[in-house]
Design an enzyme around this catalytic site. Structure first.
Site, mmCIF file in Angstrom:
data_model
loop_
_atom_site.group_PDB
_atom_site.id
_atom_site.type_symbol
_atom_site.label_atom_id
_atom_site.label_comp_id
_atom_site.label_asym_id
_atom_site.label_seq_id
_atom_site.Cartn_x
_atom_site.Cartn_y
_atom_site.Cartn_z
ATOM 1 N N HIS A 1 0.838 -1.212 0.000
ATOM 2 C CA HIS A 1 0.000 0.000 0.000
ATOM 3 C C HIS A 1 0.873 1.263 0.000
ATOM 4 C CE1 HIS A 1 -3.051 -2.664 2.358
ATOM 5 N NE2 HIS A 1 -3.553 -2.496 1.168
ATOM 6 N N LYS B 1 -15.923 -6.305 6.869
ATOM 7 C CA LYS B 1 -14.878 -7.323 6.936
ATOM 8 C C LYS B 1 -14.416 -7.667 8.348
ATOM 9 C CE LYS B 1 -12.914 -6.550 2.358
ATOM 10 N NZ LYS B 1 -11.793 -5.976 1.610
ATOM 11 N N ARG C 1 -2.646 -6.256 -8.230
ATOM 12 C CA ARG C 1 -1.544 -7.200 -8.010
ATOM 13 C C ARG C 1 -1.532 -8.261 -9.099
ATOM 14 N NH1 ARG C 1 -3.395 -7.798 -1.938
ATOM 15 N NH2 ARG C 1 -5.259 -7.296 -3.119
ATOM 16 N N SER D 1 -2.858 -7.567 3.289
ATOM 17 C CA SER D 1 -3.044 -7.395 4.733
ATOM 18 C C SER D 1 -3.339 -8.740 5.390
ATOM 19 C CB SER D 1 -4.204 -6.421 5.012
ATOM 20 O OG SER D 1 -3.926 -5.158 4.462
HETATM 21 P P1 ADP Z 1 -10.005 -3.414 -0.007
HETATM 22 O O1 ADP Z 1 -10.601 -3.994 1.221
HETATM 23 O O2 ADP Z 1 -10.747 -2.258 -0.566
HETATM 24 O O3 ADP Z 1 -9.588 -4.410 -1.066
HETATM 25 P P2 ADP Z 1 -7.257 -3.213 0.794
HETATM 26 O O4 ADP Z 1 -6.826 -2.434 1.980
HETATM 27 O O5 ADP Z 1 -7.084 -4.696 0.855
HETATM 28 O O6 ADP Z 1 -8.704 -2.732 0.534
HETATM 29 O O7 ADP Z 1 -6.488 -2.706 -0.498
HETATM 30 C C1 ADP Z 1 -6.641 -1.395 -0.968
HETATM 31 C C2 ADP Z 1 -6.107 -1.292 -2.375
HETATM 32 O O8 ADP Z 1 -4.717 -1.579 -2.383
HETATM 33 C C3 ADP Z 1 -6.725 -2.259 -3.380
HETATM 34 O O9 ADP Z 1 -6.811 -1.601 -4.615
HETATM 35 C C4 ADP Z 1 -5.726 -3.372 -3.466
HETATM 36 O O10 ADP Z 1 -5.775 -4.050 -4.712
HETATM 37 C C5 ADP Z 1 -4.433 -2.597 -3.318
HETATM 38 N N1 ADP Z 1 -3.330 -3.390 -2.789
HETATM 39 C C6 ADP Z 1 -3.327 -4.194 -1.717
HETATM 40 N N2 ADP Z 1 -2.125 -4.776 -1.542
HETATM 41 C C7 ADP Z 1 -1.340 -4.337 -2.570
HETATM 42 C C8 ADP Z 1 0.010 -4.597 -2.993
HETATM 43 N N3 ADP Z 1 0.774 -5.460 -2.326
HETATM 44 N N4 ADP Z 1 0.461 -3.951 -4.080
HETATM 45 C C9 ADP Z 1 -0.343 -3.110 -4.773
HETATM 46 N N5 ADP Z 1 -1.621 -2.830 -4.440
HETATM 47 C C10 ADP Z 1 -2.117 -3.436 -3.362
#
Ligand code: ADP
Length: 158
Positions: free
Chosen positions: A17, A41, A90, A128
């Site tokens: 992130h 979630k 990803r 996460s």
């Molecule tokens: P959500 O619950 O909305 O999916 P996340 O916190 O899991 O939220 O992720 C937020 C954004 O960051 C999403 O667009 C996700 O695809 C992106 N994201 C999560 N991990 C990575 C990573 N390792 N590299 C690039 N983008 C990521």
């Protein structure tokens, strides 16, 4: 002045992130990091905790502001003059879901576009959920999250 928002659960924020935040902050005049507070979630960290962890990790970037929001993202965009939504991609597994959300948002609010940044290769596997799982077994998460997040995770899984 083009304003964008990078929305997510960030439960907790990972180096994947942070990488997206740093890169997106260079593309827009102002970048909001929007932490979703009404997530279904069942998050590990409270909304305040998630916001604080991101603020500590990206406090050095002048044009980034960390906010929490609930309700529809497009409404938040409209109310705050935001015209771009940033999402990270990803793998192909992210694509279906992200496309559906982006298209729905575009129909609801045509003035707002979604911009996808592809993950940096070193973070392609990182999520996460994976970080929480490793932390729960007291594995080494040094390379996966900022140091302040590492401390918070260790405190959760004593
Ligand atoms: P959500 O619950 O909305 O999916 P996340 O916190 O899991 O939220 O992720 C937020 C954004 O960051 C999403 O667009 C996700 O695809 C992106 N994201 C999560 N991990 C990575 C990573 N390792 N590299 C690039 N983008 C990521």
């Amino acid at each position: 002045m083009v304003k964008a928002i990078y929305p997510g659960s960030f439960d907790p924020v990972t180096n994947g992130h942070i990488d997206i935040i740093r890169r997106a902050s260079g593309l827009f005049d102002k970048l909001y990091v929007g932490v979703l507070s009404n997530s279904s979630k069942n998050p590990l960290f409270s909304i305040d905790n998630r916001v604080t962890m991101i603020k500590e990790a990206v406090g050095d970037i002048a044009n980034v502001e960390v906010v929490s929001y609930d309700g529809l993202l497009v409404d938040y965009c409209k109310n705050n003059g935001i015209t771009a939504i940033v999402r990270g991609l990803r793998a192909i597994t992210d694509f279906d879901y992200e496309l559906q959300i982006a298209q729905t948002n575009k129909v609801m609010e045509p003035e707002v576009d979604t911009v996808f940044l592809t993950t940096s290769l070193e973070y392609a596997y990182l999520s996460s959920s994976i970080v929480k799982e490793i932390a729960s077994y007291h594995g080494n998460i040094d390379k996966l999250v900022p140091s302040n997040v590492k401390c918070e995770l260790e405190a959760k899984y004593i």
